[in-house]
Every structure is written in structure tokens, then in C-alpha cells.
Design a protein around this motif. Structure first.
Motif, short mmCIF file in Angstrom:
data_model
loop_
_atom_site.label_atom_id
_atom_site.label_comp_id
_atom_site.label_asym_id
_atom_site.label_seq_id
_atom_site.Cartn_x
_atom_site.Cartn_y
_atom_site.Cartn_z
N ILE A 144 1.31 13.51 5.27
CA ILE A 144 2.28 12.18 5.60
C ILE A 144 1.78 10.97 4.99
CG2 ILE A 144 3.15 10.55 7.66
CD1 ILE A 144 3.07 12.83 9.65
N CYS A 145 0.57 10.73 4.90
CA CYS A 145 0.03 9.55 4.18
C CYS A 145 0.29 9.63 2.96
CB CYS A 145 -1.53 9.33 4.31
SG CYS A 145 -1.99 8.83 6.28
N SER A 146 0.34 11.03 2.27
CA SER A 146 0.49 11.17 0.87
C SER A 146 1.84 10.82 0.51
CB SER A 146 0.32 12.75 0.38
OG SER A 146 -1.06 13.00 0.70
N LEU A 147 2.71 10.81 1.48
CA LEU A 147 4.32 10.54 1.25
C LEU A 147 4.25 9.08 0.93
CD1 LEU A 147 6.15 12.67 3.81
CD2 LEU A 147 6.11 13.04 1.19
N GLY A 148 3.09 8.20 1.26
CA GLY A 148 3.17 6.63 1.01
C GLY A 148 2.60 6.20 0.00
N ILE A 149 2.05 7.16 -0.91
CA ILE A 149 1.19 6.70 -2.23
C ILE A 149 1.92 5.61 -3.07
CG2 ILE A 149 0.13 7.81 -4.15
CD1 ILE A 149 -0.80 9.97 -2.77
N LEU A 150 3.16 5.78 -3.18
CA LEU A 150 3.98 4.92 -3.95
C LEU A 150 3.87 3.45 -3.27
CD1 LEU A 150 6.07 4.16 -6.00
CD2 LEU A 150 7.82 4.58 -4.44
N PHE A 151 3.90 3.32 -2.00
CA PHE A 151 3.66 2.02 -1.48
C PHE A 151 2.23 1.71 -1.70
CE2 PHE A 151 6.67 4.57 1.39
CZ PHE A 151 7.90 3.76 0.72
N ILE A 152 1.18 2.54 -1.48
CA ILE A 152 -0.07 1.99 -1.55
C ILE A 152 -0.53 1.35 -3.04
CG2 ILE A 152 -2.70 2.79 -1.75
CD1 ILE A 152 -1.86 4.96 0.22
N CYS A 153 0.19 2.26 -3.99
CA CYS A 153 0.16 1.94 -5.63
C CYS A 153 0.69 0.44 -5.76
CB CYS A 153 0.76 2.77 -6.41
SG CYS A 153 -0.37 4.55 -6.58
N GLY A 154 1.96 0.29 -5.13
CA GLY A 154 2.96 -0.99 -5.27
C GLY A 154 2.09 -2.05 -4.55
N TYR A 155 1.76 -2.10 -3.40
CA TYR A 155 1.10 -3.09 -2.89
C TYR A 155 -0.48 -3.59 -3.50
CZ TYR A 155 -2.17 -5.88 -0.10
OH TYR A 155 -3.15 -6.85 0.39
N ASN A 156 -1.10 -2.43 -3.89
CA ASN A 156 -2.62 -2.83 -4.53
C ASN A 156 -2.31 -3.36 -6.00
OD1 ASN A 156 -4.87 -2.05 -2.92
ND2 ASN A 156 -3.57 -0.57 -2.55
N ALA A 157 -1.45 -2.68 -6.62
CA ALA A 157 -1.09 -3.50 -8.03
C ALA A 157 -0.45 -4.94 -7.74
CB ALA A 157 0.00 -2.47 -8.83
N ILE A 158 0.43 -5.24 -6.95
CA ILE A 158 0.93 -6.69 -7.04
C ILE A 158 -0.40 -7.42 -6.37
CG2 ILE A 158 2.23 -8.20 -5.68
CD1 ILE A 158 4.39 -5.64 -5.41
N SER A 159 -1.10 -6.97 -5.71
CA SER A 159 -2.08 -7.79 -4.94
C SER A 159 -3.13 -8.05 -6.08
CB SER A 159 -2.91 -7.28 -4.03
OG SER A 159 -2.00 -7.23 -2.80
N ALA A 160 -3.45 -7.07 -6.85
CA ALA A 160 -4.50 -7.19 -7.95
C ALA A 160 -3.91 -8.13 -9.03
CB ALA A 160 -4.79 -5.94 -8.66
N ILE A 161 -2.60 -8.18 -9.35
CA ILE A 161 -2.15 -8.99 -10.40
C ILE A 161 -2.28 -10.56 -9.70
CG2 ILE A 161 -0.05 -9.80 -11.36
CD1 ILE A 161 0.86 -6.68 -11.49
N LEU A 162 -1.92 -10.64 -8.87
CA LEU A 162 -1.91 -12.17 -8.17
C LEU A 162 -3.30 -12.71 -8.01
CD1 LEU A 162 0.55 -11.82 -5.15
CD2 LEU A 162 0.75 -13.07 -7.11
N ARG A 163 -4.32 -11.65 -7.97
CA ARG A 163 -5.98 -12.17 -7.58
C ARG A 163 -6.35 -12.63 -9.18
NH1 ARG A 163 -6.61 -7.79 -3.20
NH2 ARG A 163 -6.41 -8.93 -1.42
N GLY A 164 -5.65 -11.68 -10.15
CA GLY A 164 -6.30 -12.14 -11.26
C GLY A 164 -5.78 -13.40 -11.94
#
Length: 462
Positions: A144-164
Motif C-alpha cells: 500500500i505504501c508503495s502506491l504512494g511513492i509518487l507522492f513521496i517523490c513529489g513532496y521531497n523534490a519540492i521541499s528540497a528545491i525550496l530549501r536550496g
């Protein structure tokens, strides 16, 4: 005027070093605390309303999903470093290209990772020696958690960009929203609907989906430097190579460290359900106790990248010193708690006397790692910010593969029931890594000093 104000808020290269690091790190720490609540609340709710087999299932399943999270966060940190560097250089177009390339690559990676996890869940759980009573439940959680990998990728990518880009506040707000929804979902789906392990997993991916979509809508409305439109999702070959050069070593080192702890999980799973549950609870405290060091390390990567991009290396070095002091002081509070009253730590997650008894010796020894990793993480964060990710990759892979895994095997083979000795392995390895990383930094600082001419035009001498 508004544009200038935004640039000033995102600038990590001016003002008091301590103030800049503190104001940038605090939202980072809060965001990581909130994110750590995901797994902690999941385990707490399962521990209160389900049996020990469910606790073991969630703790084992979390170890598996953390591999994916480590892979993603390692790669996104590469984006933080590059965005920070180009922001410090005031190269706006390069920042946009980096963001577009990052988001496109992560969208593709999310699809691939989802398929792989769904195909190999059972094989991974078999390798981890998952207890038979928990095997099916752990598989449900991971799938079930694997079905949410897109959301994990999306959130972490956006957060990393903002922090940079110098913004650690908005990622904190996005993850806060997700955490509130996750906690509510846990109680509704586990206690209310009686879905058990499946309910915890559904609450996790649902809350992450809402967080990612909210972040995209909010940033578009606020006219962020990058507009989330399909035409902007392109891979720039030069930026892709740069992201790979910086991000892949970080991702690899994160994964190798996580694999070594997965091996620890496989070993303790062989000791029975109570030992497995106790170590699972300890892994939750690892996250919280190491949060100051993790947060400061990631903040240092952004601060160092911007300052080196702006030609201000001395500010980066001062930030490292301040970060080390703060991280060690904060982590020592958890170390003291583990030394004085480990039973209360375990009792927050499980009231089962057998789990508490099994966990006390493990907590007392493994908690020394809270202090040791503060040094390792902060120094690695500084080096990552300088794009010296090859060294940190070699260092972490050596610690995980050449030290931690062989020593775990050696201790388990000779003292299979001694959780105290197994718990002592992590701080011993981290302490050794801290020593050789500090030596490497001292050599680098000395070499830099020799290359800088003094006021009379001669090279600086010791």
C-alpha cells in the motif's frame, strides 16, 4: 520591491552566521520532527489497538519503505545543493533548469520504483527474516505504501528545491498539513474502521498526496520562480549530469546505511517477536534523537552551497562549527533519557512487559549513537554542500558495508541473545567514522590555508 524582499529572505550568504543558520535550521528541524511523527504515530496507534504481530509488521515494513525514502531524499539533496549554488551565484535561469530537470526525473523514477516494489515485496521480506506471524501484514503495509511513492517523490523534490532556494518555512507548513491528516487518518481507519495495518498505510499515502497537491497549487498561486506547467517539465542534459554527479553518491550512501540497518532488523527478527518489536521501537527513537543532527546537516548543505557559490567559504566553516555545537547539545537530551529511564521510552509505544524487558539493554547501548552521528552528519552535510559527495559516499559505504554489517554478523554469531552488545555496534562504527571524517576536514582546511595568499602576497604559513 517584493522581488527584492524575496531575494533577501532566501539569501543565506549575509548577516550573522549563527542567526542565519538558526533561522534556516529551526523550520527544518520542525519539519523533520513532524515527518518523523508519521512512523511514530503509526506504530503508537498499532501498538495500542493491535497485537504484537502488527507492531512487528509495521516496524519491519517501515524499515523497507525507509529504503525508498533514503533513496529519494539522497537524490533530492543533490537538487538542494545545485539550486543553492546557482542561487548564490544569482543565476536564475540555471535555477529554473535545475528545478525542471529534478521534477521530471523524479516523476519517471517514481513510476519505476512503484513497479519494482510491488513486484519484489515478498522477496524483500523473506530476506529480512520477517516473523511468520507478521509476514502477510508486513506485505500489506509495504504494498500500500508503495502506491504512494509518487507522492513521496513529489513532496521531497519540492521541499528540497525550496530549501536550496533558501526557504525552509514552506516545506515545514506542507509537511505539517500532511502530518495532521495522517494522525487523523490513523485513528479513523485503525481504531474506527478496524483496518489495522492497512489503515495505517492508507492514512500515510493519502496524507502525502494531499500535501504534494497543496504545495503545487500554493506555489503556482504565489508565482514561485518555477511554474508547475507540463511544458516546463523537461530534462536538461547538462543539469541531469550535474544532479547525477552530486545526488547519486548521496543517495547511494543513504541506501547503504539503510541496508546495514535492514540487516540489523533481519538479525533481531530471528530473536523472536519481542526482540523484533523492541528494536522496531528503538528505530523510531533513532529518528527523533538524530533529528537535530539530520536537520542541521541538511541545512548546512544548503548554507554551504549558497556561500561557496557566492565565494564566501569562511562563512560556511563558521556555520559548520555552530551546527556541530547545536546538534550535539540537542541529541544529548535523548541520550540522557535512554540512560536514566529507557523503560519509559519503550512504554510510550508498547505496554507489553516482554517488549520493555527486551528493549532496555538495547536502548542503553545504542543511544550512544545519538551523540556520535551528530558529528558525522554535520561534517557530511558541510562536505555535501561543497559537492564533495564522493568522499561522503565512500565514507558511509565503508562504515555500512565494511564495518557495521560484518560486526553485526560477528556479534550475532557469538552472542545471539545479547541485545546490549548488538546495540553497541552502531555508536562504535559512527565514532570511528567521525574520527576519520574530522581528519579529512582538517587536511582540507590546512591545504586551503596554504593556497590563500597573505597580505604580503606570500602563501599563508601555519
Amino acid at each position: 520591491m517584493e522581488s527584492k524582499k524575496k531575494k533577501a529572505e532566501n539569501n543565506l550568504t549575509k548577516g550573522s552566521v549563527i542567526r542565519v543558520l538558526f533561522t534556516f535550521s529551526v523550520p527544518f528541524i520542525i519539519a523533520n520532527i513532524i515527518q518523523a511523527l508519521y512512523g511514530a504515530v503509526d506504530l503508537l496507534v498499532i501498538g495500542r489497538y493491535c497485537g504484537p504481530e502488527s507492531v512487528a509488521a509495521v516496524s519491519t515494513g517501515t524499515q523497507v519503505t525507509q529504503i525508498i525514502t533514503s533513496l529519494i531524499t539522497g537524490l533530492t539533496l543533490g537538487s538542494t545543493i545545485l539550486v543553492g549554488k546557482y542561487t548564490g551565484m544569482e543565476e536564475e535561469e540555471e535555477v529554473k533548469k535545475t528545478i525542471g530537470t529534478t521534477l521530471t526525473i523524479f516523476a519517471i523514477a517514481a513510476v519505476i520504483l512503484t513497479v519494482l516494489m510491488l513486484l519484489f515485496t515478498d522477496r524483500i521480506l523473506i530476506l529480512l527474516k520477517t516473523p511468520e506471524e507478521s509476514f502477510e501484514l508486513a506485505g500489506t503495509y509495504v504494498r500500500i505504501c508503495s502506491l504512494g511513492i509518487l507522492f513521496i517523490c513529489g513532496y521531497n523534490a519540492i521541499s528540497a528545491i525550496l530549501r536550496g532556494y533558501g526557504d525552509s518555512r514552506r516545506p515545514m507548513l506542507f509537511i505539517a498539513l500532511s502530518c495532521v491528516l495522517n494522525i487523523a487518518g490513523d485513528f479513523i481507519l485503525v481504531k474506527g474502521a478496524g483496518l489495522g495495518v492497512a489503515g495505517v498505510a492508507l492514512a500515510t499515502i493519502g496524507s502525502q498526496a494531499v500535501s504534494m497537491v497543496t504545495a503545487i497549487i500554493y506555489l503556482n498561486r504565489k508565482k514561485f520562480i518555477f511554474t508547475f506547467r507540463l511544458k516546463n517539465f523537461r530534462i536538461d542534459p547538462a543539469k541531469a549530469r550535474e544532479l547525477a554527479w552530486v545526488g547519486i553518491p548521496i543517495s547511494l550512501q543513504e541506501c547503504m546505511v539503510r541496508f546495514s540497518f535492514l540487516y540489523l532488523t533481519s538479525v533481531t527478527n530471528r530473536l523472536g517477536i519481542y526482540a523484533a518489536s523492541a528494536v522496531g521501537v528503538a528505530s523510531k527513537y533513532d529518528v527523533f534523537a538524530m533529528l537535530p543532527a539530520t536537520s542541521v546537516a541538511n541545512a548546512l548543505a544548503a548554507v554551504t552551497a549558497q556561500n561557496y557559490g557566492a565565494g564566501k567559504p569562511e562563512r560556511a566553516k563558521k556555520s559548520l562549527a555552530a551546527g556541530l555545537l547545536f546538534a550535539v547539545a540537542a541529541s544529548s537530551l535523548f541520550w540522557l533519557w535512554a540512560q536514566l529511564s529507557p523503560q519509559t521510552m519503550i512504554g510510550l509505544f508498547s505496554s507489553d512487559p516482554a517488549i520493555i524487558e527486551a528493549g532496555i539493554p538495547f536502548f542503553r547501548t545504542c543511544s550512544y549513537d545519538y551523540l556520535a552521528v551528530s558529528f558525522v552528519f554535520c561534517m557530511n552535510g558541510y562536505l555535501n554542500g561543497r559537492s564533495q559527495t564522493i568522499f561522503t559516499m565512500i565514507s558511509c559505504c565503508f562504515g555500512a558495508l565494511a564495518l557495521r554489517i560484518p560486526i553485526i554478523h560477528l556479534v550475532y554469531t557469538n552472542w545471539p541473545d545479547n541485545l546490549a552488545r548488538i546495540g553497541a555496534i552502531a555508536p562504535m562504527v559512527s565514532g570511528f567514522m567521525a574520527v576519520y571524517t574530522a581528519a579529512y576536514l582538517c587536511i582540507q582546511f590546512y591545504q586551503e590555508k596554504q593556497r590563500i595568499p597573505d597580505a604580503s602576497g606570500q602563501r599563508g604559513m601555519k
